[in-house]
Design an enzyme around this catalytic site. Structure first.
Site: not given
Length: 770
Positions: A7-8, A104, A106, A323, A325
């Site tokens: 994701e990043k 991530d 989620d 993590y 979030r």
């Protein structure tokens, strides 16, 4: 070749370090190479939802007859700022044999990568890695437990449903209610959000409760009784039929209180009617989710939710915490073994309190937090096995790390055990109650005793043991608990010794702060309008997600719908916020429907609801609200005020602001690309003509407006105070153009700058004077 799509970049870097080839990592433009593996990233959403005008040119104008706008096939567009990285990812997908979704763990992380795979038409096998922490042990463990990405298709469908629902609500209802208000003569643009709008309404309603609040004076009667084993205070419990009570059971007649005291003094004998003793336990507070961390940090340090999220993200990227979030407050039992390393590291962290608590922890205790059945896509936020020297952290990082570590250490302290005693005394046919609490074992609450180092913005020491959220309004005073009560038995005699008639006043509800508003979003069942829904929605995780709630609150503030004030950052609505809320129906202002939708999204992620069914109900809801506006009854289609074009997304900010352009085919052809049309747009220095084929064609030219562009204008004396900010040579001169007042640069031969008139002043200068 195996391709990981993270994701990043930070996540991609950590994955590449832990791949089994263990060779030198080669850095390329947009990806890492590690042996036969390549790790790239998507930098958030490299794709975005198309605007209505991207589906059909007719939607560029805001017209009621087009509503609701429902795409038959949903389009995604490549985000301009991410185009280069998208092309890199696309090329690597074409070369890969196996792909690993490393978003991530989620709903949104699943969508970010999957939407790219669907967009490019990938048919290659896809696996899924779930990274709850970025330390080496966690990453290697996750690499050894890759899953089939198809197992998470329902999670992807849930994220897609959320994105499309937000599009349907935002694009359609923003147009509908803006058109309705414009027809009434209100020159406003009303941005409607499925989560933002009910969140703003919470703040507006609370402010109006405060404005309407009228304090009520009331009185409490306390009696000091003497028993052979000691004295104690008891509070009068008036009967329901007692005269002088308000509807909430408070005594508002002081004369009655004074008369009662006189009666008790003249007949001082009382008797103990009942004694109830019970041993109670408070289980260890759970470790922290993002929401509970944000609320806790708001109480302890007055941090706003976005600051907490940003800081937790930094700690995560430093591999010091897991993590951030996370919506979960539980831990997987297979990580119980990590407690030895984590507690040992905390004992040497450099923080005096964490060190002392970690050393005194009972490592054999296994609290209720270790529960596999309660784990969602990720577990609670805890310290990792990576050692941390808190002195190397910023103050904010140190404070957030402290709270996360404190909650983790609490799992290795015993339950808080106390004995609760309730004594009921009868005298003169009235009842008086005394409550007492005696702590038997302090347990985990010894970590949360109020400390001067945790003083909040008002100078009060916050109670960080309370896991409840913001109260929804005023409440009656509870009977105070004494630290000690004498040993008494039923039917024992007691004597009236003293009395106290206390004058009190009802308190208004508290204004929201960013952290308590976030908690209200999570505990939205407290604020629904339909009472029958409260129990049903109590189990729902509220409106918004752990990752988006802070951003929603920040956006409402940044867009001027509400503001903060004071050290505690209390929230209050602006005039624009009031206007928006007052223009909308209850269906959009109360969270009932939105909370139900969040419940359905959760069910969808479990495979118990479908994308098609959910969107069908969304469209019916839209149609219902649009029909209620009654556009066809208000005015004929042609008479509806057309001057309303306003884009919602900054991704499409170059769309025209003037809806009087009836048909693109009537516009002049672009002389550069020969494909697009020249359409008037609004820029920093006023209107200009730009190609509709943007961004493929970036051709622009000044708006002529009937002026001779080669001749400079005469400059009246009044205009010499308005120097053109672009050429620095000309002055803004007032002109009448197309029936409107416009200011244009007098230096027409070299500069075509122009801007609107705002109350007799060029708009550029008007904005500077605000």
């Amino acid at each position: 070749m195996r391709l990981f799509i993270a994701e990043k970049p930070s996540m991609a870097r950590e994955i590449s370090k832990c791949l089994p080839e263990n060779k030198n990592i080669q850095k390329r433009n947009g990806y890492f190479i590690q042996g036969d593996d390549i790790v790239t990233w998507v930098v958030g959403h490299v794709l975005h939802q198309a605007e209505p005008g991207d589906y059909d040119d007719k939607y560029i104008r805001w017209r009621p007859q087009d509503l609701p706008i429902v795409p038959t096939e949903w389009k995604l567009l490549i985000t301009d700022s991410s185009r280069q990285q998208f092309e890199t990812v696309k090329e690597l997908i074409g070369k890969a044999d196996i792909i690993v979704n490393a978003g991530d763990p989620d709903r949104e992380g699943q969508l970010l990568v999957d939407e790219v795979l669907y967009f490019v038409g990938n048919t290659k096998p896809v696996q899924r890695i779930l990274l709850n922490a970025l330390d080496e042990k966690s990453v290697k463990s996750a690499l050894g437990d890759l899953r089939d990405n198809q197992d998470f298709h329902n999670l992807y469908q849930s994220a897609l449903a959320r994105a499309r629902a937000d599009w349907l609500i935002g694009m359609n209802l923003s147009r509908a209610y803006t058109l309705s208000e414009r027809y009434k003569g209100n020159k406003v643009t009303l941005p409607i959000g499925r989560v933002k709008t009910p969140t703003l309404a919470l703040v507006v309603r609370r402010e109006r409760e405060l404005a309407d609040f009228k304090p009520v004076d009331y009185f409490t009667v306390k009696i000091l009784y003497t028993h052979e084993n000691g004295t104690f205070w008891a509070t009068w419990q008036p009967k329901d039929e007692q005269k002088g009570l308000d509807p909430d059971g408070r005594l508002i007649n002081k004369g009655i209180a004074e008369s009662l005291v006189q009666q008790l003094a003249s007949s001082p004998d009382g008797v103990v009617k009942s004694v109830t003793k019970s041993k109670k336990k408070d289980l260890q507070r759970l470790p922290l989710s993002l929401s509970s961390l944000q609320v806790l940090a708001g109480k302890a340090y007055s941090y706003d939710p976005q600051t907490v999220l940003d800081t937790a993200q930094k700690l995560y990227e430093k591999k010091l915490t897991t993590y951030p979030r996370s919506d979960c407050e539980y831990l997987p039992p297979n990580q119980y073994g990590d407690r030895m390393a984590i507690l040992s590291n905390l004992a040497q962290s450099g923080d005096e309190k964490l060190s002392q608590w970690a050393q005194n922890a009972d490592r054999n205790i296994k609290s209720r937090a270790w529960n596999e059945k309660k784990i969602t896509a990720h577990h609670a936020i805890i310290p990792t096995t990576v050692a941390c020297n808190v002195n190397s952290l910023t103050q904010a990082e140190r404070n957030i790390y402290f709270l996360i570590s404190q909650a983790y250490i609490a799992q290795f302290y015993g339950e808080h055990v106390y004995e609760q005693t309730r004594i009921v005394v009868g005298q003169c046919e009235e009842e008086f109650v005394a409550n007492g609490r005696v702590v038997i074992e302090e347990g985990w609450k010894s970590l949360y005793k109020r400390q001067k180092s945790k003083i909040n913005a008002d100078g009060d020491e916050p109670d960080l043991t309370d896991e409840r959220g913001a109260e929804s309004g005023p409440k009656k005073d509870a009977i105070e608990e004494a630290d000690h009560l004498p040993s008494v038995k039923k039917n024992d005699s007691v004597k009236y010794t003293d009395s106290s008639v206390e004058s009190k006043q009802t308190k208004p509800p508290s204004r929201f702060t960013p952290s308590t508003l976030l908690q209200a979003m999570k505990e939205i069942h407290k604020f629904v309008k339909n009472e029958e829904l409260k129990k049903q929605l109590k189990a729902v995780s509220g409106i918004g997600t752990e990752a988006t709630r802070a951003n929603i609150i920040d956006e409402l503030i940044s867009r001027g719908f509400m503001k903060t004030s004071g050290k505690k950052q209390v929230l209050s609505p602006t005039d624009t916020g009031y206007l928006l809320v007052d223009a909308l129906p209850d269906e959009l202002l109360y969270p009932d429907e939105t909370a139900i939708w969040e419940e359905r999204l959760a069910l969808m992620s479990e495979g118990e609801d479908t994308l098609e069914s959910f969107l069908k109900d969304q469209i019916q809801f839209l149609q219902h609200l649009i029909d209620k506006l009654g556009f066809d009854k208000q005015v004929s289609r042609d008479q509806m005020m057309p001057n309303v074009v306003r884009t919602i997304s900054n991704q499409n900010a170059r769309r025209p602001m003037d809806a009087n352009q009836v048909n693109l085919k009537d516009l002049p052809e672009c002389p550069s690309c020969k494909k697009g049309r020249l359409q008037q747009r609004s820029g920093k220095f006023g209107a200009f003509l730009g190609c509709t084929n943007y961004p493929s064609c970036r051709y622009t030219q000044p708006v002529g407006g009937g002026q001779n562009e080669d001749s400079n204008l005469e400059v009246p004396e009044e205009s010499k105070q308005y120097i053109c900010p672009r050429c620095k040579k000309g002055y803004f001169v007032k002109q009448q153009m197309s029936g409107r007042t416009t200011w244009v640069c007098s230096n027409r031969s070299a500069c075509k700058t122009q801007c609107m008139d705002v109350e007799g002043v060029p708009s550029i200068y008007a904005n500077q004077n605000k």
